[in-house]
Design a protein around this motif. Structure first.
Motif, short mmCIF file in Angstrom:
data_model
loop_
_atom_site.label_atom_id
_atom_site.label_comp_id
_atom_site.label_asym_id
_atom_site.label_seq_id
_atom_site.Cartn_x
_atom_site.Cartn_y
_atom_site.Cartn_z
N ASN A 99 12.56 0.87 -87.76
CA ASN A 99 12.73 0.56 -86.28
C ASN A 99 14.15 0.26 -85.89
OD1 ASN A 99 9.95 1.16 -85.94
ND2 ASN A 99 9.38 -0.82 -85.92
N ASP A 128 20.93 -8.25 -83.86
CA ASP A 128 21.57 -8.16 -82.45
C ASP A 128 23.02 -7.46 -82.28
OD1 ASP A 128 19.45 -9.77 -81.65
OD2 ASP A 128 20.52 -11.66 -81.38
N LEU A 170 22.26 -3.82 -82.98
CA LEU A 170 21.64 -3.03 -81.83
C LEU A 170 22.68 -2.88 -80.65
CD1 LEU A 170 17.87 -4.72 -81.79
CD2 LEU A 170 18.73 -2.36 -82.47
N ASP A 171 23.62 -3.85 -80.67
CA ASP A 171 24.81 -3.58 -79.68
C ASP A 171 25.61 -2.79 -79.92
OD1 ASP A 171 23.71 -5.66 -78.03
OD2 ASP A 171 24.73 -7.21 -78.90
N LYS A 187 17.05 2.35 -83.27
CA LYS A 187 17.61 1.51 -82.29
C LYS A 187 16.80 2.30 -81.15
CE LYS A 187 22.42 0.89 -83.52
NZ LYS A 187 23.63 0.83 -82.82
N GLU A 188 15.23 2.36 -81.19
CA GLU A 188 14.41 2.86 -80.13
C GLU A 188 13.96 1.66 -79.23
OE1 GLU A 188 12.12 5.99 -81.81
OE2 GLU A 188 13.61 7.14 -82.17
N ASN A 189 14.43 0.60 -79.21
CA ASN A 189 13.82 -0.46 -78.67
C ASN A 189 12.40 -0.96 -79.28
OD1 ASN A 189 16.03 -1.10 -76.99
ND2 ASN A 189 15.27 0.54 -75.58
N LYS A 190 12.07 -0.71 -80.47
CA LYS A 190 10.81 -0.96 -81.07
C LYS A 190 11.10 -2.58 -81.55
CE LYS A 190 9.63 3.64 -82.46
NZ LYS A 190 9.29 4.62 -83.50
N LYS A 191 10.14 -3.23 -81.62
CA LYS A 191 10.03 -4.39 -81.87
C LYS A 191 10.41 -4.75 -83.61
CE LYS A 191 7.63 -8.85 -82.11
NZ LYS A 191 9.00 -9.60 -82.61
#
Length: 132
Positions: free
Chosen positions: A13, A127, A130-131, A17-21
């Motif tokens: 996940n 973080d 993901l950025d 980087k598919e906005n999954k938890k």
């Protein structure tokens, strides 16, 4: 504690980087189980599995992308505060062609020289990744 097939849902996940938890604690547990299995049976005999569109995918750890393996290795560096990031030991264990900081060079923690890990947490890394 030891498993034949390592579930790596949080790791996959994160890399997608598919906005999954992403559960930080589960991510660390997956990385630790992956590291142990690599040390016990080797990269090419470590089986991993993850869910992709409600289907379970299974493969060997050496089939994961270099970037995914680099992330798993870097999580171990963060957790255990290993300072041998220049020795190539983890890169060899994870079958990486180059240093972890080169493979993850676009992540903020490497761009601002904090890869010395003085005070970075797994959450900080997530973080930053993901950025990127």
């Amino acid at each position: 504690m030891y498993e034949r097939s390592i579930s790596i849902n949080n790791l996959m996940n994160l890399t997608s980087k598919e906005n999954k938890k992403i559960d930080e604690f589960e991510l660390v547990a997956e990385a630790e189980r992956l590291y142990r299995s690599i040390k016990i049976v080797g990269l090419d005999k470590t089986q991993v599995c993850y869910e992709n569109q409600k289907e379970i995918k299974t493969m060997y750890a050496n089939e994961l992308s270099h970037r995914t393996r680099a992330i798993a290795a870097f999580i171990m560096i963060i957790i255990y505060r290993w300072d041998d990031t220049n020795s190539g030991r983890l890169e060899a264990h994870y079958g990486l062609p180059t240093r972890i900081n080169y493979l993850l060079g676009d992540v903020k923690v490497f761009r601002n020289n904090h890869a010395g890990l003085e005070c970075i947490s797994v959450k900080d890394f997530i973080d930053a990744y993901l950025d990127a």
